[in-house]
Design an enzyme around this catalytic site. Structure first.
Site, mmCIF file in Angstrom:
data_model
loop_
_atom_site.group_PDB
_atom_site.id
_atom_site.type_symbol
_atom_site.label_atom_id
_atom_site.label_comp_id
_atom_site.label_asym_id
_atom_site.label_seq_id
_atom_site.Cartn_x
_atom_site.Cartn_y
_atom_site.Cartn_z
ATOM 1 C CG HIS A 22 2.773 -11.382 -3.984
ATOM 2 N ND1 HIS A 22 2.280 -11.315 -5.267
ATOM 3 C CD2 HIS A 22 2.976 -10.098 -3.591
ATOM 4 C CE1 HIS A 22 2.207 -10.047 -5.635
ATOM 5 N NE2 HIS A 22 2.626 -9.285 -4.641
ATOM 6 N NE ARG A 67 5.339 -1.828 -4.422
ATOM 7 C CZ ARG A 67 5.220 -0.671 -3.774
ATOM 8 N NH1 ARG A 67 5.968 0.325 -4.105
ATOM 9 N NH2 ARG A 67 4.351 -0.512 -2.791
ATOM 10 C CB THR A 68 0.707 -6.290 -7.350
ATOM 11 O OG1 THR A 68 1.749 -6.496 -6.402
ATOM 12 C CG2 THR A 68 0.343 -7.610 -7.994
ATOM 13 N NE ARG A 81 -1.962 -7.693 -3.433
ATOM 14 C CZ ARG A 81 -0.866 -6.949 -3.310
ATOM 15 N NH1 ARG A 81 -0.899 -5.803 -2.651
ATOM 16 N NH2 ARG A 81 0.269 -7.344 -3.862
ATOM 17 C CE LYS A 114 -24.171 -2.833 -5.026
ATOM 18 N NZ LYS A 114 -24.847 -2.712 -6.309
HETATM 19 N N1 CP Z 1 5.241 -5.766 -3.946
HETATM 20 C C1 CP Z 1 3.925 -5.588 -3.813
HETATM 21 O O1 CP Z 1 3.133 -6.551 -3.788
HETATM 22 O O2 CP Z 1 3.564 -4.279 -3.711
HETATM 23 P P1 CP Z 1 2.084 -3.746 -3.680
HETATM 24 O O3 CP Z 1 1.472 -4.206 -2.376
HETATM 25 O O4 CP Z 1 2.190 -2.253 -3.767
HETATM 26 O O5 CP Z 1 1.346 -4.352 -4.841
#
Ligand code: CP
Length: 305
Positions: free
Chosen positions: A131, A53-54, A103, A82
């Site tokens: 998040h 999603r993100t 991320r 590397k």
């Molecule tokens: N909600 C969320 O962070 O989903 P993902 O881990 O799929 O990005």
């Protein structure tokens, strides 16, 4: 409001007024987003941890505004494999892109990236820490579904220790005089610092291991996944996996307008038989990631006048 070229590392980077302003821009984006607003801008998407999603909603947001996306979706496909450092990776990326989305499994990694970069950096999840953009879309979703963010009774269920989503959400909702019920096994309850925040703000909360009892008064039940990847000991995860399962058995116990949220992915904590009920908000919640991230990108890149 100061959004231009700002780093978004924590939900604490937003005041209450800034949160509400961003939600207002997201509403405008959902109604009508200019397909050329970010023409000529490049977003780097550096994902060292899995995401559906993100990563995809950031990419969709950027592309629907006319911008371009570069990046990688696994550490193994970057030169980190590397031996390149995160610092050097970011120093290079800032020369290719106007904004960097990162991320990473380590807490503090987004902060480090922001120190390395002269371009705005957005934390798309750093370990069990925060998040923040998930929280922005959660607020947007709640506001749309309930008509307000003020004074709601919110239950948060599951892994409150390792879940970065509840951490950011609780901080954000603490601006809005919400009342909280934290439902988790003792070992997965909320870290003390979040309770200290609620105590300082004199907000009401309740801590329980029981799922059914507190459901009847809730406006929102936010379900979280037990964060398998964050447990130092796999045997500890085995002890808690499947500890809660939200299914049709809750229906007689909840208000008609209680909505169920989840950042997704889910494993087994929400039964799919709830998906077709009016309570399920989680797929709409994920879809809201696009207008909310469009709003954020446009603000960071100084395109909202
Ligand atoms: N909600 C969320 O962070 O989903 P993902 O881990 O799929 O990005």
């Amino acid at each position: 409001m100061k959004f231009s070229h700002k780093d978004i590392i924590s939900i604490n980077d937003f005041s209450k007024e800034e949160l509400l302003y961003l939600l207002q821009i997201a509403r405008r984006m959902e109604k009508k987003a200019s397909p050329t607003l970010l023409k000529g801008k490049v977003m780097a998407s550096l994902f060292f941890e899995p995401s559906t999603r993100t990563r995809l909603s950031f990419a969709t947001a950027m592309e629907r505004l006319g911008g371009e996306v570069i990046g990688f979706s696994t550490a193994d496909s970057s030169s980190i494999k590397k031996g390149e450092t995160l610092w050097d990776t970011v120093k290079m990326t800032e020369r290719y892109a106007d904004v960097i989305i990162i991320r990473h499994p380590l807490e503090g990694s987004a902060r480090l990236a922001a120190e390395a970069s002269s371009k705005p950096v957005v934390n798309a999840g750093d370990g069990a820490n925060q998040h923040p953009t998930q929280t922005l879309l959660d607020l947007y979703t709640i506001q749309k579904a309930k008509g307000t963010l003020e004074g709601l009774k919110v239950g948060i269920l599951g892994d409150l220790k390792y879940g970065r989503v509840p951490h950011s959400l609780i901080i954000a909702l603490s601006h809005f005089n919400c009342e909280f019920t934290f439902i988790a096994p003792d070992a997965l309850q909320l870290p003390r610092s979040y309770l200290d925040l609620l105590n300082r703000k004199r907000l009401k909360y309740r801590i329980t291991q029981q799922m059914m009892d507190p459901l009847s008064g809730l406006d929102i039940l936010y379900v979280t996944r037990i964060q398998k990847e964050r447990f130092p000991d796999p045997l500890e995860y085995e002890r808690y996996k499947g500890v809660y399962r939200v299914d049709r058995k809750i229906l007689p116990h909840i208000k008609k307008d209680m909505r169920i949220m989840h950042a997704l992915p889910r494993v087994d904590e929400i039964d799919p038989s709830l998906d077709s009920t009016e309570h399920a908000l989680y797929f709409e919640q994920a879809a809201n990631g696009v207008p909310v991230r469009q709003a954020l990108l446009a603000l960071l890149l100084d395109k909202m006048k």
